[in-house]
Scaffold this motif. Structure first.
Motif, short mmCIF file in Angstrom:
data_model
loop_
_atom_site.label_atom_id
_atom_site.label_comp_id
_atom_site.label_asym_id
_atom_site.label_seq_id
_atom_site.Cartn_x
_atom_site.Cartn_y
_atom_site.Cartn_z
N VAL A 80 0.67 -1.31 -0.19
CA VAL A 80 -0.13 -0.13 0.07
C VAL A 80 0.94 1.22 0.07
O VAL A 80 2.18 1.16 0.44
N LEU A 81 0.09 2.34 -0.32
CA LEU A 81 0.92 3.32 -0.39
C LEU A 81 0.11 4.50 0.63
O LEU A 81 -0.76 4.29 0.95
N PRO A 82 0.86 5.51 1.06
CA PRO A 82 0.12 6.40 2.24
C PRO A 82 -1.08 7.11 1.91
O PRO A 82 -1.24 7.33 0.64
N GLY A 83 -2.08 7.26 2.84
CA GLY A 83 -3.19 7.82 2.45
C GLY A 83 -4.18 6.84 1.96
O GLY A 83 -5.46 7.23 2.01
N THR A 84 -3.98 5.52 1.76
CA THR A 84 -5.04 4.65 1.36
C THR A 84 -5.47 3.82 2.69
O THR A 84 -4.88 3.92 3.66
N PRO A 85 -6.57 3.39 2.66
CA PRO A 85 -7.11 2.85 3.98
C PRO A 85 -6.41 1.74 4.84
O PRO A 85 -6.51 1.72 5.88
N TYR A 86 -5.47 0.97 4.19
CA TYR A 86 -4.56 -0.28 4.87
C TYR A 86 -3.36 0.52 5.29
O TYR A 86 -2.46 -0.24 5.80
N ALA A 87 -2.99 1.82 4.79
CA ALA A 87 -1.64 2.24 5.22
C ALA A 87 -1.77 2.66 6.69
O ALA A 87 -2.79 3.21 7.08
N GLU A 88 -0.79 2.01 7.60
CA GLU A 88 -0.77 2.50 9.02
C GLU A 88 0.38 3.29 9.43
O GLU A 88 0.54 4.05 10.21
N LEU A 89 1.75 3.15 8.69
CA LEU A 89 2.79 4.05 9.12
C LEU A 89 3.29 4.84 7.96
O LEU A 89 4.09 5.63 8.15
N ALA A 90 3.15 4.30 6.53
CA ALA A 90 3.62 5.10 5.60
C ALA A 90 3.30 6.70 5.52
O ALA A 90 2.19 7.06 5.53
N GLY A 91 4.61 7.33 5.40
CA GLY A 91 4.36 8.75 5.00
C GLY A 91 4.63 9.26 3.83
O GLY A 91 4.75 8.14 2.92
N PRO A 92 4.81 10.30 3.51
CA PRO A 92 5.04 10.94 1.99
C PRO A 92 6.32 10.36 1.45
O PRO A 92 7.46 10.13 2.28
N GLY A 93 6.12 9.71 0.41
CA GLY A 93 7.39 9.00 -0.45
C GLY A 93 7.68 7.62 0.16
O GLY A 93 8.56 6.88 -0.49
N GLU A 94 6.95 7.09 1.16
CA GLU A 94 7.02 5.79 1.51
C GLU A 94 5.94 4.82 0.98
O GLU A 94 5.04 5.18 0.96
N ALA A 95 6.52 3.68 0.97
CA ALA A 95 5.39 2.49 0.77
C ALA A 95 5.35 1.61 1.84
O ALA A 95 6.37 1.54 2.81
N GLU A 96 4.41 0.80 2.02
CA GLU A 96 4.31 -0.03 3.14
C GLU A 96 3.90 -1.38 2.65
O GLU A 96 2.95 -1.42 1.67
#
Length: 170
Positions: A71-87
């Motif tokens: 997932v990418l930041p700002g999506t429903p399953y993203a918990e930790l990812a900030g700008p420029g990060e993937a999770e």
């Protein structure tokens, strides 16, 4: 890792992904006392709507051995990812298929996907007290503990933040 193919999950894979994810979390003791998390783990279609569900498939048989949600930041399953990060989340390998490299192949595929998208890092959270084999995998892949990303979604469920910085090569 030979004989493994990592690809995006297709709807026909969703029942197998749901089964193996719940089974892996149960086998690892991660569903004890959880309020409904097995339902979240089994909702593969929901994860696929807002992220990428990847599967590791045994090439000769076509059997789904493991799965992960990218997932990418700002999506429903993203918990930790900030700008420029993937999770990535919900990395699970069928208990009957553990030790064959599916977990590592899936984690590496998530790192490669993040590089492809131009991300600067990949973040994950893992349960405190996770299996030593999982910790060794993340250490080997270059993930480092980031205490400021630790969090607790429920009392008694302590999650540790890990991060791997990326370059254009990975």
């Amino acid at each position: 890792m030979s004989g493994l193919l990592v690809r995006r999950a297709e709807p026909a894979d969703f029942p197998a992904v749901a089964r193996l994810t719940v089974a892996a979390y149960e086998a690892d003791g991660q569903l004890k006392g959880e309020n409904g998390y097995a339902v979240v783990l089994a909702d593969v279609a929901g994860r696929a709507e807002t992220g990428e569900v990847l599967v590791a498939v045994d090439e000769p048989t076509g059997t789904v051995l493991g799965a992960v949600t990218f997932v990418l930041p700002g999506t429903p399953y993203a918990e930790l990812a900030g700008p420029g990060e993937a999770e990535f989340r919900m990395l699970a390998v069928d208990p009957a298929a553990q030790g064959r490299g599916a977990g590592e192949a899936l984690a590496r595929a998530c790192v490669a996907r993040a590089v492809e998208l131009g991300c600067t890092a990949v973040v994950i959270c893992v349960r405190a007290g996770m299996a030593a084999s999982a910790r060794r995998l993340y250490d080997r892949l270059g993930f480092v503990r980031l205490p400021e990303k630790d969090w607790s979604p429920l009392p008694g469920v302590d999650l540790l933040g890990l991060r791997r910085a990326l370059t254009a090569e990975g």
